[in-house]
Scaffold this motif. Structure first.
Motif, PDB file in Angstrom:
ATOM      1  N   THR A   1     -39.956 -13.642  22.206  1.00 13.74           N
ATOM      2  CA  THR A   1     -40.923 -14.529  21.766  1.00 13.74           C
ATOM      3  C   THR A   1     -42.208 -14.034  22.443  1.00 13.74           C
ATOM      4  OG1 THR A   1     -40.209 -16.091  23.216  1.00 13.74           O
ATOM      5  CG2 THR A   1     -39.332 -16.489  21.149  1.00 13.74           C
TER       6      THR A   1
ATOM      7  N   SER B   1     -40.431 -10.443  -2.392  1.00 15.34           N
ATOM      8  CA  SER B   1     -40.096 -11.721  -1.637  1.00 15.34           C
ATOM      9  C   SER B   1     -39.030 -11.660  -0.880  1.00 15.34           C
ATOM     10  CB  SER B   1     -40.281 -12.784  -2.741  1.00 15.34           C
ATOM     11  OG  SER B   1     -41.516 -12.987  -3.478  1.00 15.34           O
TER      12      SER B   1
ATOM     13  N   PRO C   1     -41.747  -6.981  11.346  1.00 17.61           N
ATOM     14  CA  PRO C   1     -42.219  -7.980  12.592  1.00 17.61           C
ATOM     15  C   PRO C   1     -42.438  -7.238  13.771  1.00 17.61           C
ATOM     16  CG  PRO C   1     -39.747  -8.173  12.240  1.00 17.61           C
ATOM     17  CD  PRO C   1     -40.382  -7.294  11.299  1.00 17.61           C
TER      18      PRO C   1
ATOM     19  N   LEU D   1     -37.434 -10.009   6.647  1.00 15.29           N
ATOM     20  CA  LEU D   1     -38.139  -9.745   7.843  1.00 15.29           C
ATOM     21  C   LEU D   1     -38.574 -10.916   8.889  1.00 15.29           C
ATOM     22  CD1 LEU D   1     -40.519  -7.015   6.193  1.00 15.29           C
ATOM     23  CD2 LEU D   1     -38.722  -6.729   7.698  1.00 15.29           C
ATOM     24  N   ARG D   2     -38.688 -11.997   7.958  1.00 15.87           N
ATOM     25  CA  ARG D   2     -39.173 -13.279   8.762  1.00 15.87           C
ATOM     26  C   ARG D   2     -37.838 -13.661   9.520  1.00 15.87           C
ATOM     27  NH1 ARG D   2     -42.807 -17.499   8.090  1.00 15.87           N
ATOM     28  NH2 ARG D   2     -42.093 -19.502   8.602  1.00 15.87           N
ATOM     29  N   LEU D   3     -36.591 -13.473   8.925  1.00 17.63           N
ATOM     30  CA  LEU D   3     -35.476 -13.723   9.823  1.00 17.63           C
ATOM     31  C   LEU D   3     -35.203 -12.808  10.870  1.00 17.63           C
ATOM     32  CD1 LEU D   3     -32.920 -14.630   6.936  1.00 17.63           C
ATOM     33  CD2 LEU D   3     -33.959 -16.235   8.490  1.00 17.63           C
TER      34      LEU D   3
ATOM     35  N   SER E   1     -37.290 -11.370  12.680  1.00 14.78           N
ATOM     36  CA  SER E   1     -38.611 -11.661  13.698  1.00 14.78           C
ATOM     37  C   SER E   1     -37.922 -12.670  14.678  1.00 14.78           C
ATOM     38  CB  SER E   1     -39.661 -12.382  13.097  1.00 14.78           C
ATOM     39  OG  SER E   1     -40.721 -12.573  14.015  1.00 14.78           O
ATOM     40  N   ARG E   2     -37.058 -13.612  14.283  1.00 21.03           N
ATOM     41  CA  ARG E   2     -36.449 -14.750  15.124  1.00 21.03           C
ATOM     42  C   ARG E   2     -35.509 -13.997  16.199  1.00 21.03           C
ATOM     43  NH1 ARG E   2     -35.067 -19.788  10.895  1.00 21.03           N
ATOM     44  NH2 ARG E   2     -37.022 -19.847  10.114  1.00 21.03           N
TER      45      ARG E   2
ATOM     46  N   THR F   1     -39.581  -9.980   2.308  1.00 17.06           N
ATOM     47  CA  THR F   1     -40.462 -10.717   3.367  1.00 17.06           C
ATOM     48  C   THR F   1     -39.826 -11.864   3.921  1.00 17.06           C
ATOM     49  OG1 THR F   1     -42.369 -10.154   1.952  1.00 17.06           O
ATOM     50  CG2 THR F   1     -42.584 -11.942   3.456  1.00 17.06           C
ATOM     51  N   ARG F   2     -38.715 -12.444   3.444  1.00 12.07           N
ATOM     52  CA  ARG F   2     -37.893 -13.518   3.927  1.00 12.07           C
ATOM     53  C   ARG F   2     -36.868 -12.746   4.895  1.00 12.07           C
ATOM     54  NH1 ARG F   2     -37.736 -15.124  -1.655  1.00 12.07           N
ATOM     55  NH2 ARG F   2     -39.090 -17.099  -1.850  1.00 12.07           N
TER      56      ARG F   2
END
Length: 333
Positions: free
Chosen positions: A278, A263, A155, A269-271, A273-274, A266-267
């Protein structure tokens, strides 16, 4: 041909993006092994400083040229000049790159275009320019420095990762297409390295906060690799004609995990990113040295001590302009 005989044959080398950081170290390694080495970069004063530093500090004589790897005609002209001077190019390594960090909401199309021009078209331009001569002479070694970001897309580095994925695909395909020749293409996949490159990286969104996480990650020993050791391993791999070399333990783990569980990767990496800043909409793109001053954090300065030392040693600190002050929108000149 055996690896030993391959290492004996190269006599000349060209390093694109060789004026500072990792590129400077790769050039130093090649020249130190006796290859007549040429470096190129866009900034003439940076090139001059690099050549002077390698001569004064290490007793190495290199040629320095000014060239933008995003300009195919300029790359072809540079290659012709080096070939006239040295009779050919045996080793060509593309290191040039640009790092742009920020949330997608702050990233512009210009940042994607700049990343792709340098880190996808750059290796393509260099390879197409040197390959005819390498084929005619029956020998050649190509190396493309990509990134773990070209295998696992992190991210806040989307333009960078997009370009590095393209570079990985080009380099791997090039190696396959060169089958039946004694010309090889090595895909170099490093993780974070302590080069001081955060000083020239570009940050957007909330530049100071983006600089904080990136610079710390690129400086801590557990997360980043000593750049001089990395350069030695890269040169070994390219001269030995290896298809791929992955550097740093974290990069090796990330590559294998992503291949086994794409998969899940990717999940995760999504976490991740948080947890990052921002930011806001598109705004100024700030060079790392400027973002560092704006941040003004004693804690970050201490955590990035090794990165700061690397920046001073590897020509990442711009002595002409002080310790960074660039702020602008869109493409970097």
């Amino acid at each position: 041909m055996s690896p030993t005989s391959a290492l004996e044959r190269p006599r000349t080398a060209l390093v694109a993006g060789g004026s500072r950081g990792l590129g400077l170290l790769v050039a130093r390694e090649l020249a130190g092994r006796g290859l007549r080495t040429t470096i190129c970069a866009r900034d003439p004063e940076e090139v001059e400083r690099a050549v002077r530093q390698l001569r004064q500090d290490h007793g190495l004589e290199l040629q320095g040229l000014v060239c933008d790897v995003a300009d195919g005609a300029a790359v072809r002209q540079m290659v012709r000049e080096v070939e006239r001077e040295h009779g050919g190019i045996d080793v060509a390594i593309h290191v040039a790159g640009v790092i742009q960090a920020g949330p997608l909401t702050a990233v512009t199309e210009d940042l994607f275009r700049e990343a792709i021009d340098i880190m996808v078209w750059g290796p393509i331009h260099l390879a197409l320019a040197v390959l005819p001569g390498m084929r005619d002479r029956g020998f050649g070694r190509l190396g493309t420095v990509t990134s773990i970001g070209g295998v696992v897309s992190p991210p806040h580095l989307l333009p960078y990762a997009t370009a590095k994925f393209g570079a990985v695909g080009f380099s791997q395909g090039l190696h396959a297409d060169l089958a039946g020749t004694d010309v090889t293409a090595t895909t170099i996949v490093p993780g974070l390295m302590r080069t001081g490159s955060d000083r020239h990286a570009l940050f957007t969104g909330d530049p100071a906060k983006e600089y904080a996480w990136f610079s710390v990650a690129a400086s801590l020993p557990l997360l980043s690799m000593d750049a001089e050791r990395a350069a030695r391993l890269m040169v070994d791999a390219v001269l030995g004609g290896r298809p791929m070399v992955i550097l740093t333990p974290l990069a090796k783990v990330a590559t294998r995990f992503a291949a086994l569980a794409p998969s899940t990767t990717t999940r995760l990496l999504r976490l991740a990113s948080r947890a990052l800043p921002t930011g806001s909409g598109p705004g100024a793109v700030v060079e790392g040295s400027t973002a560092r001053r704006r941040l003004g954090s004693v804690v970050v300065d201490r955590l990035t001590t090794l990165g700061t030392r690397a920046a001073q040693r590897f020509n990442e600190v711009n002595t002409r302009e002080g310790d960074g002050r660039v702020e602008k929108r869109g493409r970097r000149d």
